[in-house]
Design an enzyme around this catalytic site. Structure first.
Site, short mmCIF file in Angstrom:
data_model
loop_
_atom_site.label_atom_id
_atom_site.label_comp_id
_atom_site.label_asym_id
_atom_site.label_seq_id
_atom_site.Cartn_x
_atom_site.Cartn_y
_atom_site.Cartn_z
NE ARG A 89 3.29 -12.34 67.99
CZ ARG A 89 4.26 -13.23 68.20
NH1 ARG A 89 5.36 -12.86 68.82
NH2 ARG A 89 4.14 -14.48 67.78
NE ARG A 137 2.23 -15.70 70.64
CZ ARG A 137 3.22 -16.56 70.35
NH1 ARG A 137 4.25 -16.67 71.18
NH2 ARG A 137 3.18 -17.29 69.25
CE1 TYR A 161 3.03 -9.73 60.78
CE2 TYR A 161 3.70 -12.01 60.96
CZ TYR A 161 3.14 -10.89 61.50
OH TYR A 161 2.66 -10.93 62.78
CG HIS A 183 -0.99 -9.50 68.48
ND1 HIS A 183 -0.43 -10.32 69.44
CD2 HIS A 183 -1.06 -10.24 67.35
CE1 HIS A 183 -0.18 -11.51 68.91
NE2 HIS A 183 -0.54 -11.49 67.65
CE LYS A 197 -0.77 -17.83 70.93
NZ LYS A 197 -1.59 -17.97 69.70
CG HIS A 225 4.46 -17.43 64.08
ND1 HIS A 225 4.53 -16.50 63.06
CD2 HIS A 225 3.70 -16.86 65.05
CE1 HIS A 225 3.84 -15.42 63.40
NE2 HIS A 225 3.32 -15.63 64.60
#
Length: 298
Positions: free
Chosen positions: A247, A148, A279, A244, A172, A270
């Site tokens: 990514r 990120r 994806y 992004h 995050k 994630h």
């Protein structure tokens, strides 16, 4: 309790108790401040402890006229979290957002770059300058590790575990993970660190920051967006791309080349595999090829 104090206390709670990142907390506060502005504009004097469902429903209806469903859904989520906090702190007993439905927004498939487009972007960089060399390493690192933008700009020299072949990444909510890194990317990061970064007068509070601006401080998110936008123009790429996008491309190309979703999930950081599953929908041609080549009944 007034709105200003409630929002401030909510932010502290989200940081200390929930461990959310400052960027996430800022997004929550922006959503709450929009509600506060609307209440003031409509001369509605209802504090956080007494604002009712009808008032909030009217606000959401007004919001729906000016923002996309995705932004509307995020605002509803922010308000629900805020009132859950008020209930937890015993400022109110009910959840006024309980019966307000979130709009169905579906899943937006991520934009990706082909390997040729990524090569074109990186090859368009003027490497005759210190900044050009730095920008090349930034784009290579984004693509090679699937970071990120916030993870890239906070990357530290002490996070480089090249003997083991990993980067330590802070994602995050300040959650850390180790991401594998290839020998080529390790080589160019070392070259940047030893031959480019050493020529920059580093500020005292950024001695461990890997990527620096010309003044010796850390780069901002906006600067990374600007670099990518400028290189896309130079490379003649007409897609709207951002950090992004690298990514997304990282994950998509791994999937296309046979990586399993669980491994991709761990590398991307994630929390849920369902986030990574998006994806699976990106390259239908590739998925059809997998079925035809590997399924016994194909």
């Amino acid at each position: 309790m007034n709105w200003k104090q409630a929002v401030k206390d909510f932010g502290i709670y989200m940081q200390l108790e929930r461990g959310l990142s400052l960027n996430t907390i800022k997004a929550y506060k922006r959503d709450l401040n929009k509600l506060i502005y609307w209440l003031e504009e409509n001369k509605i004097e209802e504090s956080p402890s007494i604002v009712n469902q009808d008032t909030l429903r009217s606000y959401i209806y007004a919001l729906a006229k000016s923002v996309q469903p995705r932004s509307q859904a995020r605002s509803i989520s922010s308000l629900k979290a805020f009132f859950e906090f008020l209930i937890l702190e015993r400022y109110r007993e009910d959840q006024p957002m309980e019966l307000i439905e979130t709009p169905k927004i579906g899943r937006k498939l991520p934009d990706t770059l082909s390997t040729k487009e990524i090569d074109a972007l990186i090859n368009s960089i003027d490497r005759s300058t210190l900044e050009g060399e730095r920008n090349r390493v930034i784009l290579e690192t984004l693509y090679a590790c699937g970071l990120r933008v916030s993870e890239l700009i906070t990357l530290k020299i002490s996070d480089l575990f090249f003997d083991e072949g990993f980067l330590k990444v802070t994602g995050k909510g300040d959650k850390q993970r180790f991401v594998p890194i290839g020998s080529y990317t390790m080589k160019i990061i070392n070259t940047y660190k030893n031959e480019v970064r050493v020529h920059i007068p580093v500020k005292s509070d950024h001695t461990d920051t890997l990527f620096l601006n010309r003044r010796g401080a850390g780069l901002t998110r906006a600067m990374i967006f600007h670099i990518i936008k400028q290189q896309a123009i130079k490379a003649g790429i007409e897609k709207t791309i951002s950090p992004h996008t690298f990514r997304h491309s990282f994950a998509t190309h791994l999937l296309e080349n046979g990586a399993d979703l669980r491994s991709i999930q761990m590398m991307l950081g994630h929390e849920s595999i369902t986030t990574t599953e998006i994806y699976m929908h990106v390259d239908r041609v590739h998925l059809a090829k997998v079925i035809n080549e590997h399924h016994p009944r194909a």
